[in-house]
Design a protein around this motif. Structure first.
Motif, short mmCIF file in Angstrom:
data_model
loop_
_atom_site.label_atom_id
_atom_site.label_comp_id
_atom_site.label_asym_id
_atom_site.label_seq_id
_atom_site.Cartn_x
_atom_site.Cartn_y
_atom_site.Cartn_z
N MET A 165 -12.14 -7.20 -6.74
CA MET A 165 -11.80 -6.18 -5.81
C MET A 165 -10.29 -5.99 -5.91
N SER A 166 -9.83 -4.79 -5.70
CA SER A 166 -8.40 -4.54 -5.75
C SER A 166 -7.98 -3.61 -4.63
N LEU A 167 -6.70 -3.65 -4.32
CA LEU A 167 -6.15 -2.78 -3.29
C LEU A 167 -4.68 -2.54 -3.58
N ASN A 168 -4.13 -1.55 -2.90
CA ASN A 168 -2.71 -1.26 -2.96
C ASN A 168 -2.17 -1.29 -1.54
N VAL A 169 -0.98 -1.85 -1.39
CA VAL A 169 -0.34 -1.93 -0.08
C VAL A 169 1.16 -1.69 -0.31
N SER A 211 1.17 -6.58 -9.50
CA SER A 211 2.30 -5.77 -9.94
C SER A 211 2.87 -5.00 -8.77
N ILE A 212 4.09 -4.55 -8.96
CA ILE A 212 4.75 -3.70 -7.98
C ILE A 212 5.23 -2.45 -8.70
N ALA A 256 6.75 4.43 -5.72
CA ALA A 256 5.40 4.96 -5.85
C ALA A 256 5.11 6.05 -4.83
N PHE A 257 5.81 6.01 -3.71
CA PHE A 257 5.57 6.97 -2.64
C PHE A 257 6.90 7.40 -2.07
N TRP A 262 9.19 4.27 -1.37
CA TRP A 262 8.54 2.99 -1.09
C TRP A 262 7.84 2.48 -2.33
N ALA A 263 7.86 1.17 -2.49
CA ALA A 263 7.17 0.53 -3.60
C ALA A 263 5.74 0.21 -3.19
N ARG A 264 4.85 0.19 -4.17
CA ARG A 264 3.45 -0.13 -3.93
C ARG A 264 3.10 -1.42 -4.65
N CYS A 265 2.45 -2.31 -3.95
CA CYS A 265 2.03 -3.60 -4.49
C CYS A 265 0.53 -3.54 -4.79
#
Length: 56
Positions: free
Chosen positions: A1-5, A25-26, A30-31, A38-41
């Motif tokens: 499973m994966s997600l982005n935060v 990864s970061i 990204a936004f 903002w960076a996305r992890c």
């Protein structure tokens, strides 16, 4: 499973890590909203790692 935060969302990242997710990864910038970037992890967990937690 994966997600982005969002990388700055420390509380969410800690919560996901308690569930067995690891940071893969970061993606910087990204936004963007107004003058902020903002960076996305990206985080993932395997079924085995999730089930090893012992509280399932």
């Amino acid at each position: 499973m994966s997600l982005n935060v969002f990388d700055i969302n420390y509380g969410a990242k800690k919560c996901y890590q308690k569930l067995g997710f690891i940071e893969n990864s970061i993606l910087k910038d990204a936004f963007s909203f107004q003058d902020e970037k903002w960076a996305r992890c990206h985080m993932t967990v395997t079924k085995t790692a999730y089930l090893k937690r012992g509280d399932v």
